[in-house]
Design an enzyme around this catalytic site. Structure first.
Site, short mmCIF file in Angstrom:
data_model
loop_
_atom_site.label_atom_id
_atom_site.label_comp_id
_atom_site.label_asym_id
_atom_site.label_seq_id
_atom_site.Cartn_x
_atom_site.Cartn_y
_atom_site.Cartn_z
N LYS A 79 35.37 49.08 97.52
CA LYS A 79 36.16 48.24 96.61
C LYS A 79 37.00 49.16 95.74
CE LYS A 79 34.56 46.15 92.79
NZ LYS A 79 33.97 45.13 91.88
N HIS A 149 35.50 36.27 80.71
CA HIS A 149 35.76 35.64 82.01
C HIS A 149 34.50 35.47 82.83
CE1 HIS A 149 37.65 34.75 85.85
NE2 HIS A 149 37.07 35.80 86.38
#
Length: 333
Positions: A79, A149
Site C-alpha cells: 500500500k 473520519h
C-alpha cells in the site's frame, strides 16, 4: 493447469475504485480477512515488509509504503499512501492511499485497489477483532476517543461484537462529536459526550482513534476489566495513552515489532515500563496458543498499529468480489 491466481491475471489486472470497494466489501468480509491474516502472522505463515514512512517536507504530509506476503492467503503487494492534514479543508479525506496486488506465482500485477475506504474499514476490523477476542462478554458501554473520519467506521464495527447499550465519547474538538452521536442514534444506542476522565469511569471498551502526539487517557482513569484498543498511533512520536497504563494491562498487538517501533508501545518500552517480551500477537489468541483475557478484572490493551498485510487482505477480497460481480474490466499493458 494454471492456479487461480495466474488465471486471474492472465487477462490483465483490474482497477477497483473507491466506489466499487464501497459496493462489494462488507464489515463482515473485512473482519474475516483481518482475523485470518493476524492468525497467519502468528503462525509464521505471513510477514510484513519493513515500513517506509517519511515526512516529505511538503503540505505537512507523511508518505510511505507498507507491504508483505501471506503464504496462506497468497496475498502479495503493498500500500502506498499517507496522511495529508490539510485535505479535509479541500473536501478530501486526510488519509490517501492505493493498494497494489501482485500474483505471487508470476509477479504480475493483478489489481490496483483504492485504499481510502479500505483503510478505514480494515482499521475498524482490527479493533473489532481485538474486541471479539479480548473484551468482556458483558461489556455494555463503549468509549470513543476521537471523532474524525475513521471514528464512525470504528463505532459501527465495534457494536457488532458486543451487546453495547451506550456510547460515551470525547474529542479534543467537541464540535465534531455530533457525527458520532448521529451514528449511535441510528444504531439505537444512547450517546453522551463526556470528559476523558468520565469516559474511563464508564466505559467497558475504549477505542482511541486520533492523531495525537501526547497522552489523552491516563492510567488512573481506567477501570479494572476494561479493554482498550489503541488505533491511532502509527508513527514515531504519536501517542494516545499514558505509558503507565501498560504496566496495568495485558498487552497485545497486531505485530509486536511494529508496536514497539511506531505503535503505542514505543513509549512504554522506551521508558522501561514493559519489555518487548511482554507483548503478545493477537493472532496467538485467535489461534488458541494464548488464552487471551484471564479474568473479568484484567485490563487488556490492543496496540493496533496497522500492518500492510491487513491492507492486502481486504484489498484482495475487494478485487475478487469486483471480478466475480463483473464490476471491473481487466487491463493489459
Amino acid at each position: 493447469m494454471m492456479n487461480t491466481h495466474a488465471e486471474a491475471t492472465a487477462d490483465g489486472f483490474v482497477i477497483v475504485g473507491e466506489d466499487i470497494c464501497e459496493k462489494v466489501i462488507s464489515r463482515a468480509d473485512a473482519f474475516d480477512a483481518v482475523e485470518a491474516v493476524f492468525a497467519a502472522m502468528a503462525r509464521g505463515d505471513a510477514y510484513n515488509f519493513p515500513v517506509v514512512r517519511e515526512a516529505i517536507g511538503h503540505a505537512d504530509a507523511l508518505y510511505g509504503f507498507k507491504g508483505g506476503f501471506d503464504r496462506t492467503g497468497l496475498s502479495l503487494g503493498l500500500k502506498a499512501g499517507g496522511y495529508w492534514p490539510g485535505n479535509m479543508a479541500r473536501g478530501l479525506t486526510n488519509h490517501q492511499s492505493t493498494v497494489f496486488l501482485f500474483d505471487p506465482d508470476t509477479g504480475r500485477l493483478s489489481a490496483l485497489v483504492g485504499g481510502n475506504y479500505l483503510t478505514a474499514l480494515r482499521t475498524a476490523a482490527s479493533s473489532s477483532v481485538s474486541i471479539a477476542h479480548l473484551a468482556r462478554e458483558d461489556s455494555k458501554v463503549l468509549g470513543m476517543v476521537g471523532a474524525g473520519h475513521q471514528s464512525t467506521f470504528q463505532l459501527r464495527a465495534a457494536v457488532e461484537q458486543r451487546d453495547f447499550e451506550k456510547v460515551v465519547a470525547w474529542n479534543p474538538h467537541p464540535e465534531m462529536l455530533p457525527r458520532l452521536g448521529a451514528v449511535a442514534e441510528e444504531l439505537g444506542l444512547a450517546f453522551e459526550a463526556v470528559s476523558p476522565e468520565d469516559l474511563g469511569a464508564q466505559a467497558d471498551v475504549i477505542i482511541t482513534i486520533t492523531s495525537a502526539f501526547e497522552p489523552l487517557i491516563m492510567a488512573d482513569w481506567i477501570r479494572p476489566g476494561t479493554h482498550i484498543a489503541c488505533m491511532g498511533t502509527d508513527t514515531k512520536g504519536k501517542q494516545e495513552v499514558d505509558p503507565a497504563l501498560f504496566s496495568r494491562a495485558t498487552v497485545f498487538a497486531d505485530e509486536v515489532a511494529q508496536s514497539i517501533s511506531i505503535g503505542e508501545a514505543q513509549h512504554a518500552v522506551g521508558q522501561g515500563v514493559i519489555a518487548e517480551s511482554d507483548i503478545t500477537p493477537v493472532g496467538a489468541v485467535i489461534n488458541g496458543t494464548h488464552g487471551g483475557r484471564g479474568s473479568d478484572e484484567e485490563i487488556t490493551l490492543f496496540d493496533g498499529t496497522g500492518v500492510g498485510l491487513q491492507d492486502l487482505a481486504v484489498a484482495a477480497v475487494a478485487a475478487r468480489l469486483a471480478r466475480e460481480q463483473g464490476l471491473v474490466t481487466p487491463v493489459t499493458f
